[in-house]
Design a protein around this motif. Sequence first.
Motif, PDB file in Angstrom:
ATOM      1  N   PRO A  24       0.785  -1.240   0.000  1.00 41.05           N
ATOM      2  CA  PRO A  24       0.000   0.000   0.000  1.00 41.05           C
ATOM      3  C   PRO A  24       0.812   1.284   0.000  1.00 41.05           C
ATOM      4  O   PRO A  24       0.305   2.328  -0.417  1.00 41.05           O
ATOM      5  N   GLN A  25       2.070   1.255   0.422  1.00 40.37           N
ATOM      6  CA  GLN A  25       2.866   2.477   0.414  1.00 40.37           C
ATOM      7  C   GLN A  25       3.233   2.902  -1.008  1.00 40.37           C
ATOM      8  O   GLN A  25       3.609   4.043  -1.235  1.00 40.37           O
ATOM      9  N   PHE A  26       3.109   1.987  -1.980  1.00 39.82           N
ATOM     10  CA  PHE A  26       3.422   2.317  -3.368  1.00 39.82           C
ATOM     11  C   PHE A  26       2.179   2.637  -4.191  1.00 39.82           C
ATOM     12  O   PHE A  26       2.172   3.563  -4.984  1.00 39.82           O
ATOM     13  N   ASN A  27       1.139   1.811  -4.043  1.00 39.66           N
ATOM     14  CA  ASN A  27      -0.134   2.070  -4.725  1.00 39.66           C
ATOM     15  C   ASN A  27      -1.202   1.138  -4.161  1.00 39.66           C
ATOM     16  O   ASN A  27      -0.895   0.270  -3.348  1.00 39.66           O
ATOM     17  N   ASP A  28      -2.423   1.319  -4.593  1.00 41.23           N
ATOM     18  CA  ASP A  28      -3.515   0.499  -4.068  1.00 41.23           C
ATOM     19  C   ASP A  28      -3.903  -0.637  -5.014  1.00 41.23           C
ATOM     20  O   ASP A  28      -4.956  -1.250  -4.869  1.00 41.23           O
ATOM     21  N   LEU A  29      -3.040  -0.924  -5.980  1.00 37.72           N
ATOM     22  CA  LEU A  29      -3.320  -1.980  -6.941  1.00 37.72           C
ATOM     23  C   LEU A  29      -2.993  -3.347  -6.336  1.00 37.72           C
ATOM     24  O   LEU A  29      -2.052  -3.488  -5.559  1.00 37.72           O
ATOM     25  N   GLN A  30      -3.764  -4.326  -6.719  1.00 36.44           N
ATOM     26  CA  GLN A  30      -3.658  -5.646  -6.124  1.00 36.44           C
ATOM     27  C   GLN A  30      -3.217  -6.673  -7.175  1.00 36.44           C
ATOM     28  O   GLN A  30      -3.901  -6.866  -8.179  1.00 36.44           O
ATOM     29  N   ASP A  31      -2.067  -7.292  -6.923  1.00 37.61           N
ATOM     30  CA  ASP A  31      -1.582  -8.365  -7.778  1.00 37.61           C
ATOM     31  C   ASP A  31      -2.171  -9.689  -7.290  1.00 37.61           C
ATOM     32  O   ASP A  31      -2.696  -9.781  -6.183  1.00 37.61           O
ATOM     33  N   ARG A  32      -2.036 -10.711  -8.114  1.00 39.59           N
ATOM     34  CA  ARG A  32      -2.459 -12.053  -7.727  1.00 39.59           C
ATOM     35  C   ARG A  32      -1.262 -12.979  -7.876  1.00 39.59           C
ATOM     36  O   ARG A  32      -0.551 -12.931  -8.887  1.00 39.59           O
ATOM     37  N   ILE A  33      -1.039 -13.809  -6.858  1.00 41.24           N
ATOM     38  CA  ILE A  33       0.092 -14.734  -6.854  1.00 41.24           C
ATOM     39  C   ILE A  33      -0.430 -16.157  -6.668  1.00 41.24           C
ATOM     40  O   ILE A  33      -1.299 -16.395  -5.833  1.00 41.24           O
ATOM     41  N   VAL A  34       0.126 -17.068  -7.463  1.00 44.21           N
ATOM     42  CA  VAL A  34      -0.170 -18.487  -7.320  1.00 44.21           C
ATOM     43  C   VAL A  34       1.160 -19.221  -7.180  1.00 44.21           C
ATOM     44  O   VAL A  34       2.101 -18.968  -7.935  1.00 44.21           O
ATOM     45  N   VAL A  35       1.236 -20.107  -6.181  1.00 44.84           N
ATOM     46  CA  VAL A  35       2.431 -20.912  -5.950  1.00 44.84           C
ATOM     47  C   VAL A  35       2.021 -22.376  -6.006  1.00 44.84           C
ATOM     48  O   VAL A  35       1.069 -22.784  -5.330  1.00 44.84           O
ATOM     49  N   TRP A  36       2.737 -23.150  -6.837  1.00 39.85           N
ATOM     50  CA  TRP A  36       2.539 -24.596  -6.902  1.00 39.85           C
ATOM     51  C   TRP A  36       3.794 -25.247  -6.357  1.00 39.85           C
ATOM     52  O   TRP A  36       4.905 -24.857  -6.710  1.00 39.85           O
ATOM     53  N   ASP A  61      13.556 -36.706  -3.976  1.00 37.87           N
ATOM     54  CA  ASP A  61      14.005 -36.149  -2.693  1.00 37.87           C
ATOM     55  C   ASP A  61      13.982 -34.624  -2.670  1.00 37.87           C
ATOM     56  O   ASP A  61      14.485 -34.020  -1.724  1.00 37.87           O
ATOM     57  N   ALA A  62      13.438 -34.016  -3.703  1.00 38.29           N
ATOM     58  CA  ALA A  62      13.405 -32.557  -3.794  1.00 38.29           C
ATOM     59  C   ALA A  62      11.972 -32.130  -4.118  1.00 38.29           C
ATOM     60  O   ALA A  62      11.061 -32.945  -4.156  1.00 38.29           O
ATOM     61  N   CYS A  63      11.797 -30.851  -4.329  1.00 39.72           N
ATOM     62  CA  CYS A  63      10.496 -30.388  -4.798  1.00 39.72           C
ATOM     63  C   CYS A  63      10.703 -29.286  -5.822  1.00 39.72           C
ATOM     64  O   CYS A  63      11.754 -28.653  -5.871  1.00 39.72           O
ATOM     65  N   GLU A  64       9.701 -29.132  -6.643  1.00 40.00           N
ATOM     66  CA  GLU A  64       9.706 -28.057  -7.626  1.00 40.00           C
ATOM     67  C   GLU A  64       8.643 -27.054  -7.217  1.00 40.00           C
ATOM     68  O   GLU A  64       7.519 -27.423  -6.897  1.00 40.00           O
ATOM     69  N   MET A  65       9.030 -25.794  -7.226  1.00 36.90           N
ATOM     70  CA  MET A  65       8.120 -24.716  -6.894  1.00 36.90           C
ATOM     71  C   MET A  65       7.962 -23.843  -8.138  1.00 36.90           C
ATOM     72  O   MET A  65       8.945 -23.389  -8.715  1.00 36.90           O
ATOM     73  N   THR A  66       6.736 -23.641  -8.543  1.00 33.91           N
ATOM     74  CA  THR A  66       6.437 -22.741  -9.648  1.00 33.91           C
ATOM     75  C   THR A  66       5.648 -21.573  -9.076  1.00 33.91           C
ATOM     76  O   THR A  66       4.720 -21.754  -8.286  1.00 33.91           O
ATOM     77  N   PHE A  67       6.027 -20.396  -9.496  1.00 34.41           N
ATOM     78  CA  PHE A  67       5.478 -19.146  -8.969  1.00 34.41           C
ATOM     79  C   PHE A  67       4.953 -18.331 -10.136  1.00 34.41           C
ATOM     80  O   PHE A  67       5.623 -18.193 -11.162  1.00 34.41           O
ATOM     81  N   LYS A  68       3.740 -17.803  -9.979  1.00 34.77           N
ATOM     82  CA  LYS A  68       3.183 -16.925 -11.011  1.00 34.77           C
ATOM     83  C   LYS A  68       2.596 -15.688 -10.325  1.00 34.77           C
ATOM     84  O   LYS A  68       1.828 -15.795  -9.385  1.00 34.77           O
ATOM     85  N   GLN A  69       2.991 -14.522 -10.816  1.00 37.19           N
ATOM     86  CA  GLN A  69       2.459 -13.258 -10.314  1.00 37.19           C
ATOM     87  C   GLN A  69       1.824 -12.500 -11.465  1.00 37.19           C
ATOM     88  O   GLN A  69       2.477 -12.247 -12.478  1.00 37.19           O
ATOM     89  N   GLU A  70       0.563 -12.162 -11.303  1.00 37.64           N
ATOM     90  CA  GLU A  70      -0.110 -11.285 -12.255  1.00 37.64           C
ATOM     91  C   GLU A  70       0.074  -9.875 -11.717  1.00 37.64           C
ATOM     92  O   GLU A  70      -0.529  -9.489 -10.713  1.00 37.64           O
ATOM     93  N   ILE A  71       0.952  -9.119 -12.370  1.00 38.54           N
ATOM     94  CA  ILE A  71       1.351  -7.791 -11.898  1.00 38.54           C
ATOM     95  C   ILE A  71       0.482  -6.734 -12.575  1.00 38.54           C
ATOM     96  O   ILE A  71       0.448  -6.649 -13.804  1.00 38.54           O
ATOM     97  N   VAL A  72      -0.198  -5.942 -11.761  1.00 37.95           N
ATOM     98  CA  VAL A  72      -1.022  -4.857 -12.282  1.00 37.95           C
ATOM     99  C   VAL A  72      -0.149  -3.615 -12.355  1.00 37.95           C
ATOM    100  O   VAL A  72       0.401  -3.164 -11.348  1.00 37.95           O
ATOM    101  N   VAL A  73      -0.007  -3.079 -13.556  1.00 42.85           N
ATOM    102  CA  VAL A  73       0.899  -1.956 -13.814  1.00 42.85           C
ATOM    103  C   VAL A  73       0.072  -0.692 -14.084  1.00 42.85           C
ATOM    104  O   VAL A  73      -0.715  -0.654 -15.025  1.00 42.85           O
ATOM    105  N   PRO A  74       0.250   0.351 -13.256  1.00 44.53           N
ATOM    106  CA  PRO A  74      -0.479   1.602 -13.494  1.00 44.53           C
ATOM    107  C   PRO A  74       0.156   2.394 -14.629  1.00 44.53           C
ATOM    108  O   PRO A  74       1.362   2.329 -14.844  1.00 44.53           O
ATOM    109  N   HIS A  75      -0.668   3.121 -15.363  1.00 47.84           N
ATOM    110  CA  HIS A  75      -0.120   4.023 -16.375  1.00 47.84           C
ATOM    111  C   HIS A  75      -1.126   5.130 -16.674  1.00 47.84           C
ATOM    112  O   HIS A  75      -2.291   5.063 -16.289  1.00 47.84           O
TER     113      HIS A  75
END
Length: 167
Positions: free
Chosen positions: A89-101, A107-121
Amino acid sequence: MKKTSTIVLTMARRLNASSNDVYKAWTKPELMKKWLFTTDSTNVVAKNDFRIGGVWEIVDRRGDEEYRATGEYLEIDAPHRLEFSFIMPQFNDLQDRIVVWVSQVRDACEMTFKQEIVVPHEEDWSEKEIETAMADYSGQSEEGWDRMFENLKQLVETGDVGIREGK
């Protein structure tokens, strides 16, 4: 209403840890404060109400300033999938969405990360100016997440986050 565009950032990591441990690092405040937008030494607040509709919050002190990251849990499928909103909130009031799989692979794990970044203009920006802003937001986000994921890796693989926290 401010004009926005959305860009998607996707990243993946292989971690020498169990999917349960990685999932806990995303959801347990005592672990979140070691790597997620903060470090153990600079963390002011690390809390969450871990349920769909529950709110999470991290506050990090950098010098004389505090930076707050917060959001709401949108979907929980432990220990494989986590979806939440994200706002600073100190930067803007826009809300991104994050999904982590998180998936166990031997013996390990795979992590996939996706961020939908809302860009003001601005409304009068050209296509080129919008593309530049989107590339900047995506690049800065990727750089930040890359540093955080290095700390996450150290945490889940060794139980501790080392000197990289200040990087």
